[in-house]
Design a protein around this motif. Structure first.
Motif, short mmCIF file in Angstrom:
data_model
loop_
_atom_site.label_atom_id
_atom_site.label_comp_id
_atom_site.label_asym_id
_atom_site.label_seq_id
_atom_site.Cartn_x
_atom_site.Cartn_y
_atom_site.Cartn_z
N SER A 81 -26.75 3.81 13.25
CA SER A 81 -25.74 4.24 13.82
C SER A 81 -25.32 5.67 13.27
CB SER A 81 -24.27 3.44 13.54
OG SER A 81 -24.42 2.30 14.05
N VAL A 82 -24.80 6.74 14.21
CA VAL A 82 -24.42 7.98 13.80
C VAL A 82 -23.18 8.19 12.96
CG1 VAL A 82 -23.70 10.22 14.82
CG2 VAL A 82 -25.62 9.10 15.83
N SER A 83 -22.39 6.94 13.33
CA SER A 83 -20.88 6.90 12.70
C SER A 83 -20.59 5.33 12.72
CB SER A 83 -20.05 7.96 13.28
OG SER A 83 -18.55 7.63 12.95
N GLU A 84 -20.12 5.00 11.62
CA GLU A 84 -19.45 3.51 11.37
C GLU A 84 -18.18 3.65 10.72
OE1 GLU A 84 -20.28 0.82 12.51
OE2 GLU A 84 -22.64 0.83 13.05
N MET A 139 -12.28 8.46 12.82
CA MET A 139 -11.65 7.62 11.58
C MET A 139 -11.41 6.29 12.10
SD MET A 139 -8.35 8.83 9.47
CE MET A 139 -7.36 8.64 10.71
N LYS A 140 -11.84 5.18 11.49
CA LYS A 140 -11.46 3.83 12.10
C LYS A 140 -10.22 3.26 10.70
CE LYS A 140 -14.80 3.59 14.77
NZ LYS A 140 -15.99 2.63 14.49
N LEU A 141 -9.02 3.40 11.49
CA LEU A 141 -7.68 3.07 11.00
C LEU A 141 -7.24 2.01 11.83
CD1 LEU A 141 -5.70 3.41 8.37
CD2 LEU A 141 -4.44 4.94 9.99
N PRO A 192 -21.47 7.68 5.79
CA PRO A 192 -20.17 7.40 5.00
C PRO A 192 -19.88 5.85 4.99
CG PRO A 192 -20.17 9.63 5.73
CD PRO A 192 -21.39 9.29 6.42
N GLY A 193 -19.77 5.45 6.51
CA GLY A 193 -19.36 4.30 6.67
C GLY A 193 -20.23 3.27 6.15
N ASN A 194 -21.60 3.48 6.12
CA ASN A 194 -22.46 2.45 5.56
C ASN A 194 -22.58 2.55 4.13
OD1 ASN A 194 -23.09 1.60 8.25
ND2 ASN A 194 -25.01 2.77 8.47
N ALA A 195 -22.61 3.78 3.48
CA ALA A 195 -22.69 3.87 2.25
C ALA A 195 -21.49 3.21 1.55
CB ALA A 195 -22.78 5.56 1.90
N ALA A 196 -20.50 3.01 2.17
CA ALA A 196 -19.34 2.35 1.69
C ALA A 196 -19.42 1.00 1.12
CB ALA A 196 -18.13 2.42 2.41
N ILE A 197 -20.64 0.41 1.82
CA ILE A 197 -20.79 -0.96 1.92
C ILE A 197 -21.94 -1.11 1.49
CG2 ILE A 197 -18.94 -1.97 3.35
CD1 ILE A 197 -20.87 -2.18 5.63
N VAL A 203 -23.10 6.02 19.96
CA VAL A 203 -22.67 6.40 18.30
C VAL A 203 -23.79 5.60 17.80
CG1 VAL A 203 -20.92 4.47 18.62
CG2 VAL A 203 -20.76 6.47 17.00
N LYS A 204 -24.20 4.42 18.48
CA LYS A 204 -25.07 3.50 17.83
C LYS A 204 -26.67 4.14 17.71
CE LYS A 204 -22.07 0.42 16.80
NZ LYS A 204 -21.49 0.32 15.50
#
Length: 257
Positions: free
Chosen positions: A165-168, A1-3, A190-195, A93-94
């Motif tokens: 990436s596997v995760s962003e 989680m990127k917080l 999810p991280g990419n689909a958010a933008i 992760v990339k």
């Protein structure tokens, strides 16, 4: 989680937990805020959402032909090449090798399509693996790390910017590509689909084979390419203002004084 936490803890006094000491926290997206609230239930009111601010600047002295040559791309028809650029630090992760095999097969069918991977060598073991694979793989090249301004210039000249990436949390490279007016092909996470809104601000893919399919669409459908570039640029201008980001952090810091 990127917080992202920024100057957020009160001084340690008594037996207060870390969560209880939080003065404020910043999440990039509403989704990340929701996830953070699961861990910080009693402090959810202290979490604000501020998307990553983006600013791009391409060097004016950049030479595209020299960049390609130094990356190992040799062609008499440089202007006819469709160069896909994968911007990523070389770490697991990339997943920098995710597309290599299928892209090479596509390149063998059409040698004008090439993939250039560029980014810092963060994981030395993976970096050595990437170098070895690229050396024996047709149509895929590894560029030396460049300054931010040179990287932006290269991105601006390429056909599309790729994310595998596997995760962003929130990919700066994707947002920078949009700001530079370059189509984006991003792995559907999810991280990419958010933008990246599929077929509106960019194209999403969930497998190497689908990557090739979406790339072929981008090559053949000029209206689609123009649409995602136009909408991507507008999206960044509206939601990822560097000025607005700075104002938000300054306001939060002021509450600590």
């Amino acid at each position: 989680m990127k917080l992202l936490f920024l100057a957020c803890l009160s001084p340690q006094t008594g037996n207060h937990t870390t969560a209880e000491r939080i003065r404020f926290a910043v999440a990039f997206t509403d989704k990340l805020k929701e996830e953070a609230e699961l861990f910080l239930l009693s402090q959810s009111s202290k979490i604000c959402v501020q998307p990553q601010g983006i600013q791009t600047e391409a060097t004016k002295t950049f030479c595209w032909t020299e960049f390609l040559r130094s990356s190992g791309v040799s062609s008499e028809h440089v202007d006819e090449l469709r160069v896909f650029v994968l911007v990523c630090g070389l770490r697991r992760v990339k997943d920098p090798l995710y597309l290599v095999e299928v892209f090479s097969e596509w390149h063998c069918e059409n040698p004008l399509n090439v993939l250039v991977i560029i980014g810092p060598k963060i994981d030395p073991i993976l970096s050595a693996e990437v170098e070895a694979v690229v050396k024996r793989t047709a149509g895929v090249f590894l560029a030396q790390e460049r300054s931010q301004q040179e990287l932006h210039a290269a991105m601006k000249r390429c056909f599309a910017v790729v994310n595998s990436s596997v995760s962003e949390g929130m990919s700066a490279a994707i947002l920078e590509a949009m700001d530079l007016g370059v189509p984006v092909l991003a792995r559907d996470i999810p991280g990419n689909a958010a933008i990246v809104q599929h077929e509106f601000t960019g194209l999403l893919y969930s497998s190497p084979q689908e990557f090739v399919h979406q790339s072929q669409r981008l090559l053949s459908d000029h209206e689609l390419g123009e649409k995602v570039v136009r909408n991507g640029k507008l999206y960044v201008e509206e939601h990822h203002s560097l000025k607005r980001e700075r104002e938000t952090y300054q306001r939060l810091v002021d509450t600590l004084l």
